[in-house]
Design a protein around this motif. Structure first.
Motif, PDB file in Angstrom:
ATOM      1  N   VAL A 243       3.085  -7.708   3.826  1.00  6.46           N
ATOM      2  CA  VAL A 243       3.612  -6.265   3.766  1.00  6.46           C
ATOM      3  C   VAL A 243       3.331  -5.223   4.000  1.00  6.46           C
ATOM      4  CG1 VAL A 243       5.371  -4.538   3.826  1.00  6.46           C
ATOM      5  CG2 VAL A 243       5.676  -7.533   3.355  1.00  6.46           C
ATOM      6  N   THR A 244       2.760  -5.067   5.630  1.00  4.00           N
ATOM      7  CA  THR A 244       1.490  -3.476   5.320  1.00  4.00           C
ATOM      8  C   THR A 244       2.530  -2.766   6.677  1.00  4.00           C
ATOM      9  OG1 THR A 244       0.571  -4.638   7.505  1.00  4.00           O
ATOM     10  CG2 THR A 244      -0.083  -5.752   5.260  1.00  4.00           C
ATOM     11  N   VAL A 245       1.280  -1.426   6.191  1.00  8.08           N
ATOM     12  CA  VAL A 245       1.912  -0.672   7.101  1.00  8.08           C
ATOM     13  C   VAL A 245       2.104  -0.689   9.052  1.00  8.08           C
ATOM     14  CG1 VAL A 245       1.833   1.629   7.816  1.00  8.08           C
ATOM     15  CG2 VAL A 245       1.237   1.538   4.964  1.00  8.08           C
ATOM     16  N   GLY A 246       1.537  -1.737   8.753  1.00  4.68           N
ATOM     17  CA  GLY A 246       1.336  -2.177  10.198  1.00  4.68           C
ATOM     18  C   GLY A 246       2.118  -2.726  10.317  1.00  4.68           C
ATOM     19  N   THR A 247       2.955  -3.493   9.672  1.00  2.00           N
ATOM     20  CA  THR A 247       4.005  -4.654  10.119  1.00  2.00           C
ATOM     21  C   THR A 247       6.157  -3.966   9.654  1.00  2.00           C
ATOM     22  OG1 THR A 247       4.559  -5.443   7.554  1.00  2.00           O
ATOM     23  CG2 THR A 247       3.112  -6.636   8.866  1.00  2.00           C
ATOM     24  N   LEU A 273      10.064  10.299   8.697  1.00  2.00           N
ATOM     25  CA  LEU A 273       9.339   8.812   7.867  1.00  2.00           C
ATOM     26  C   LEU A 273       8.150   8.507   7.376  1.00  2.00           C
ATOM     27  CD1 LEU A 273      12.200   5.204   9.192  1.00  2.00           C
ATOM     28  CD2 LEU A 273      12.647   6.652   7.541  1.00  2.00           C
ATOM     29  N   ARG A 274       8.319   8.389   6.111  1.00  2.00           N
ATOM     30  CA  ARG A 274       6.649   8.281   5.994  1.00  2.00           C
ATOM     31  C   ARG A 274       6.654   7.045   5.388  1.00  2.00           C
ATOM     32  NH1 ARG A 274       6.839  11.199   9.154  1.00  2.00           N
ATOM     33  NH2 ARG A 274       6.021  13.962   8.663  1.00  2.00           N
ATOM     34  N   LEU A 275       5.162   6.351   5.696  1.00  2.00           N
ATOM     35  CA  LEU A 275       5.325   4.965   4.977  1.00  2.00           C
ATOM     36  C   LEU A 275       3.970   4.787   4.624  1.00  2.00           C
ATOM     37  CD1 LEU A 275       5.716   2.750   8.030  1.00  2.00           C
ATOM     38  CD2 LEU A 275       7.436   3.464   7.327  1.00  2.00           C
ATOM     39  N   ALA A 276       3.930   4.327   3.129  1.00  2.00           N
ATOM     40  CA  ALA A 276       2.884   4.341   2.374  1.00  2.00           C
ATOM     41  C   ALA A 276       2.259   2.755   1.625  1.00  2.00           C
ATOM     42  CB  ALA A 276       2.036   5.157   1.374  1.00  2.00           C
TER      43      ALA A 276
END
Length: 469
Positions: A243-247, A273-276
């Motif tokens: 599970v990554t920011v990319g997936t 939205l913000r992903l980290a």
């Protein structure tokens, strides 16, 4: 289900009739969950079940009986609860069979079911034309009401893709329809989890093609949803994938248009939205902003193609929320109408509410290379059209993408866009350029449109490729 401040831990198994009988039970053995979303439907599956029903068979997915039957002992007090859309066109029938199965094993299983939203008999009046099956996509609060009433299993039809997750989160945290930001956060999470193993990067999926032969080692995702709607997406440690920011980005861009994404209960501002990356196999989704629910929900009609090898066709139309007929039957048999959202508003424009100022575009001698060497492409269904999202991992690369991928450039790079309506949207927070293409009314969308875009050759700045001076 009592409300609590602890996060809801929910997993999603996108099981199918081809999976081994113990797949769901094995997933539960490998992960500690509050709720399991058992997602078993695609539009094509509903169409197949409609034909099965006409032939005298059940209008629900019997594979759910097999999967749930293998884990009945894990359900109930102190165990996991299950929400599933496997009821398809006959949630009551599936609910009845599950109760009888449990009773045959000496168990009392509280099962609730949400009405199927079957509007096939109204399809023409709703503007869907002559179709073989038509359903309304209900939202989350029928599921939430059932869980709050003590249901251990909730059976639905073809609800909105996020409803299984959002309904469980609303019940767990006691959210009301006015908790717009929290609901919007859970919609984002539900959108990611609905892609099944795609959230862990182990399949090259498009909308409704999320099945694998092994749901356990196939990397099905888990989310921990807090009471404010923020969440961490992860997976159980024995699964394949990561599970990554990319997936997570890739899943978020499936089947979306502009800055506003409409679910039946809330409009999610995708640009908020913000992903980290919070750690290995842990991605935090935060910052979600919600706007009032739309006044309409989607009615989707499906028809079998004519002739051998013909593909099914799909058409979608809006239906007023008050005409959708949403109700839930609780474990004690009481039928309860699910209220229309108290506040609704027309969905705003898809463009960013505020202008975006691009950053510095990388330099260096341009090099002919495949677009896929610096970006990824995600395709999905949007109404009667398709969205083709190109996203990247770097702000500088996005600045280049935003300037390079104009409407005209998309038409050059994607064969088959001639004569189609094209709308281009920027999502800088997700580093994505998203195009929605719709064919003229009455024409069928070309299969695979945009599937070769990642292989297209472009002149890419050398600094992005780390080539040359």
């Amino acid at each position: 289900m009592t409300t609590t401040q602890s996060p809801l831990r929910i997993g999603n198994v996108s099981a199918s009739r081809g999976d081994r009988a113990t797949a769901t039970a094995e997933f539960l053995d490998a992960a500690t969950l509050d709720v399991l979303a058992l997602d078993m439907l695609s539009d094509e599956a509903v169409l197949e079940l409609a034909g099965q029903r006409v032939a005298g068979g059940p209008g629900y997915e019997r594979a759910a009986v097999v999967q749930i039957g293998e884990c009945l002992g894990r359900l109930g007090t102190g165990g996991v609860r299950i929400v599933t859309n496997a009821g398809a066109l006959d949630p009551e029938g599936l609910a009845t069979e599950l109760r009888e199965l449990a009773r045959s094993r000496g168990l009392d299983l509280p099962v609730a079911w949400v009405d199927p939203g079957d509007v096939t008999d109204r399809a023409a009046a709703l503007g869907l034309g002559e179709v073989d099956v038509a359903t309304v996509r209900h939202g989350a609060f029928g599921i939430a009401r059932a869980l709050a009433a003590g249901a251990v299993v909730v059976v639905t039809g073809r609800v909105s893709r996020e409803a299984l997750v959002t309904g469980a989160a609303a019940a767990h945290h006691g959210w009301t329809p006015s908790a717009l930001d929290a609901l919007a956060g859970s919609v984002a999470v539900g959108h990611v989890l609905s892609g099944g193993p795609g959230a862990t990067g182990v399949v090259d999926s498009s909308t409704d093609v999320t099945r694998t032969t092994d749901p356990v080692t196939g990397g099905y995702p888990i989310a921990e949803i807090a009471d404010d709607g923020c969440a961490v997406v992860t997976r159980h440690p024995s699964a394949f994938g990561s599970v990554t920011v990319g997936t997570v980005t890739d899943q978020l861009l499936d089947g979306v248009a502009g800055a506003r994404y409409a679910a039946p209960d809330v409009v999610l501002r995708l640009d908020s939205l913000r992903l980290a990356q919070e750690g290995a196999d842990r991605v935090r989704i935060s910052g979600a902003r919600g706007e009032p629910a739309p006044p309409v929900v989607a009615a989707v009609g499906m028809s079998r193609g004519d002739g051998e090898g013909a593909r099914p066709s799909r058409v979608a139309r809006p239906v007023a929320q008050e005409d959708a007929g949403h109700s839930v039957v609780l474990p004690d048999g009481t039928r309860v109408a699910v209220p229309v959202p108290g506040e609704t508003a027309d969905i705003g424009p898809g463009e960013l509410p505020t202008p975006w100022t691009p950053g510095t575009v990388p330099g260096g001698r341009p090099v002919a290379a495949a677009l896929g060497s610096v970006a990824s492409v995600r395709r999905g269904v949007v109404g009667r059209g398709v969205n083709i999202a190109v996203w990247t991992w770097d702000d500088a690369a996005f600045a280049w993408l935003a300037g390079e991928l104009t409407d005209e450039r998309f038409r050059e790079l994607v064969p088959g866009l001639e004569g189609m309506e094209l709308r281009r949207y920027l999502l800088p927070n997700l580093r994505a350029v998203n195009v929605v293409a719709r064919p003229p009314r009455g024409e069928v969308l070309r299969p695979g449109l945009g599937s070769d875009l990642a292989a297209a050759s472009l002149e890419i700045p050398g600094e992005l490729l780390e080539v040359g001076p």
